[in-house]
Design a protein around this motif. Structure first.
Motif, short mmCIF file in Angstrom:
data_model
loop_
_atom_site.label_atom_id
_atom_site.label_comp_id
_atom_site.label_asym_id
_atom_site.label_seq_id
_atom_site.Cartn_x
_atom_site.Cartn_y
_atom_site.Cartn_z
N LYS A 1 0.83 -1.21 0.00
CA LYS A 1 0.00 0.00 0.00
C LYS A 1 0.86 1.26 0.00
CE LYS A 1 -2.71 -0.91 3.52
NZ LYS A 1 -3.85 -0.73 4.48
N TYR A 2 1.94 1.23 0.77
CA TYR A 2 2.83 2.41 0.79
C TYR A 2 3.54 2.57 -0.55
CZ TYR A 2 6.29 5.76 2.39
OH TYR A 2 7.07 6.89 2.53
N ARG A 3 3.90 1.47 -1.19
CA ARG A 3 4.52 1.54 -2.52
C ARG A 3 3.56 2.14 -3.54
NH1 ARG A 3 6.38 2.80 -6.39
NH2 ARG A 3 7.82 1.75 -7.82
N LEU A 4 2.28 1.76 -3.47
CA LEU A 4 1.29 2.35 -4.37
C LEU A 4 1.09 3.83 -4.09
CD1 LEU A 4 -1.38 -0.52 -4.36
CD2 LEU A 4 0.25 0.04 -6.18
N HIS A 5 1.19 4.21 -2.81
CA HIS A 5 1.10 5.62 -2.46
C HIS A 5 2.26 6.41 -3.08
CE1 HIS A 5 0.93 9.31 -0.11
NE2 HIS A 5 2.15 9.07 0.33
N LEU A 6 3.47 5.85 -3.00
CA LEU A 6 4.62 6.52 -3.60
C LEU A 6 4.49 6.59 -5.12
CD1 LEU A 6 7.58 5.01 -1.53
CD2 LEU A 6 6.55 7.27 -1.30
N ARG A 7 3.93 5.54 -5.70
CA ARG A 7 3.74 5.55 -7.15
C ARG A 7 2.76 6.62 -7.57
NH1 ARG A 7 1.88 0.26 -10.74
NH2 ARG A 7 2.08 1.24 -12.80
N LYS A 8 1.69 6.80 -6.81
CA LYS A 8 0.72 7.86 -7.10
C LYS A 8 1.37 9.23 -6.94
CE LYS A 8 -3.80 9.59 -5.63
NZ LYS A 8 -4.92 9.41 -4.67
N SER B 1 10.82 10.90 -11.05
CA SER B 1 11.32 9.55 -10.92
C SER B 1 11.44 9.19 -9.44
CB SER B 1 12.67 9.42 -11.61
OG SER B 1 13.31 8.21 -11.28
N TYR B 2 11.51 7.90 -9.15
CA TYR B 2 11.62 7.51 -7.75
C TYR B 2 12.98 7.90 -7.17
CZ TYR B 2 14.73 3.49 -8.47
OH TYR B 2 15.80 2.69 -8.74
N MET C 1 15.34 4.10 -0.63
CA MET C 1 15.83 2.88 0.02
C MET C 1 14.70 1.88 0.20
SD MET C 1 17.99 2.75 3.56
CE MET C 1 18.53 1.19 4.28
N PHE C 2 13.49 2.38 0.53
CA PHE C 2 12.34 1.49 0.68
C PHE C 2 11.98 0.83 -0.64
CE2 PHE C 2 7.76 1.08 0.02
CZ PHE C 2 7.43 0.15 0.99
N ILE C 3 11.93 1.60 -1.73
CA ILE C 3 11.57 1.04 -3.03
C ILE C 3 12.61 0.03 -3.49
CG2 ILE C 3 11.28 1.62 -5.47
CD1 ILE C 3 10.04 4.25 -4.61
N ARG C 4 13.88 0.32 -3.24
CA ARG C 4 14.96 -0.61 -3.61
C ARG C 4 14.79 -1.95 -2.91
NH1 ARG C 4 20.62 -1.03 -4.66
NH2 ARG C 4 21.67 -2.31 -3.09
N THR D 1 22.51 7.66 -4.97
CA THR D 1 21.40 8.58 -4.69
C THR D 1 21.07 8.60 -3.20
OG1 THR D 1 20.48 8.13 -6.89
CG2 THR D 1 19.00 9.11 -5.25
N ILE D 2 21.05 7.43 -2.58
CA ILE D 2 20.79 7.36 -1.14
C ILE D 2 21.90 8.06 -0.36
CG2 ILE D 2 20.52 5.79 0.81
CD1 ILE D 2 19.32 3.76 -1.18
N ASP D 3 23.15 7.85 -0.77
CA ASP D 3 24.29 8.47 -0.09
C ASP D 3 24.21 10.00 -0.17
OD1 ASP D 3 25.25 5.94 0.46
OD2 ASP D 3 26.54 5.88 -1.31
#
Length: 373
Positions: free
Chosen positions: A107-114, A122-123, A132-135, A289-291
């Motif tokens: 659900k949180y991934r779909l929220h980020l996608r929206k 881009s993510y 980091m979560f999406i990875r 990107t995370i760094d």
């Protein structure tokens, strides 16, 4: 004549009365029809009449009652297997908890996608924690999706439960593991990485350099490793041209490529070299990107020990032997200094950093001690 007129008047009066009664009857029918039409219109708009409201309340009560009965027998089932089959009960509850966590992550991934779609980004433009979560979510999804598909088949489902009980890591993602299990698996992974170090060093020694200057840079790095000295970010930044030309991703041999992927927890099996190179560069770009996000937000000292261990593990360094937060912070600062100063065509240096910045660290021991064992 008067009698005739009187009769005519009575007939007209009766006719008028009859017409009045008929009109009144039709009006009453129209009122009923209008009421029916109004009632249907209200139902169409979502309003409920008293009878319909009562019907829905009854249906709701029935569903609540069925749910109550289901939970009652479910609890009896769990109590039974907990007493008779405690190991199976533990696995069952672990799978249920992991499935709930996976659903919340989805659900949180779909929220980020929206959010990405609305902002047209881009993510990689999201905050570093979301990147980091999406990875991690993508890796977990690739691992757990085949398991969920197999569970759809009635007979295979029981075989999956047996495999999960015996080899849980084979089919499940991190959402299904406890903190103790995750720590155990990471320690085992780090031990396998350490066993690769002599082979990675051998590949470096056998590397073909294009110029004499690059050969001297490589010899300096190898000499420091063999002397048991730890390598810092500045040492590698001084040799960045070596990894831009001779040790570029496109010039790596298959064995070198596989070893670097293993150091970064990238599964190299059953994949062609060109696809593996693409995955390696993509993974290093995500880490960079995370760094940059961590450095920009100055969040390094705000992270707890578990978060620091997880971030360092993704970059090739891990230990659970009572190391303090400051040890992980110092190592991660060294990595971030290197990573944030890398350009896209020098990503190989970040890949080799999972070996060069970790080897000879007190948490992993010395390369020569590993050769003797």
């Amino acid at each position: 004549m008067s009698c005739f007129s009187t009769t005519t008047s009575l007939l007209r009066a009766n006719k008028s009365a009859y017409l009045s009664l008929q009109y009144g009857f039709l009006e009453s029918k129209n009122v009923k029809l209008n009421l029916i039409c109004l009632k249907n219109r209200l139902n169409t708009l979502g309003f409920c009449t008293t009878s319909q409201y009562n019907t829905r309340e009854n249906e709701k009560n029935d569903s609540t009652g069925l749910l109550r009965v289901y939970k009652k027998y479910e609890q009896k089932y769990f109590d039974y297997i907990r007493e008779r089959f405690p190991r199976y009960y533990k696995v069952n509850m672990q799978v249920i908890g992991g499935a709930k966590t996976t659903w919340h992550d989805t659900k949180y991934r779909l929220h980020l996608r929206k959010k990405m779609k609305e902002n047209k980004i881009s993510y990689l433009d999201l905050p570093w924690k979301d990147v980091m979560f999406i990875r991690q979510y993508r890796r977990d999804l690739y691992k757990v999706t085949p398991t969920l598909i197999l569970c759809l088949f009635p007979v295979v489902f029981y075989a999956v439960l047996v495999i999960v009980a015996l080899r849980p890591r084979l089919l499940l993602s991190q959402q299904f593991f406890t903190a103790e299990q995750q720590n155990k698996y990471r320690v085992n992974d780090q031990k396998r990485r350490v066993k690769l170090y002599p082979q990675v060093l051998k590949h470096l020694k056998n590397s073909q350099c294009r110029t004499k200057a690059e050969k001297e840079m490589l010899d300096i790095i190898i000499t420091r490793i063999e002397q048991g000295k730890a390598t810092v970010a500045q040492d590698l930044l001084n040799s960045r041209n070596l990894f831009e030309e001779s040790l570029n991703v496109a010039n790596l041999r298959r064995k070198q490529l596989v070893d670097i992927c293993k150091l970064l927890s990238i599964n190299p099996y059953l994949q062609p070299s060109f696809f593996l190179r693409r995955r390696l560069v993509f993974s290093l770009t995500e880490l960079q990107t995370i760094d940059k996000g961590i450095k920009m937000d100055n969040d390094l000292h705000k992270l707890d020990l578990v978060q620091l261990q997880r971030i360092c593990f993704d970059r090739g360094f891990y230990s659970s032997d009572g190391l303090t937060d400051q040890v992980f912070i110092n190592w991660l600062q060294n990595w971030i200094e290197l990573s944030t100063n890398m350009s896209e065509n020098k990503m190989t240096l970040s890949g080799y950093a999972a070996f060069l910045l970790v080897i000879n660290h007190p948490a992993n021991g010395n390369i020569f001690a590993m050769k003797k064992t």
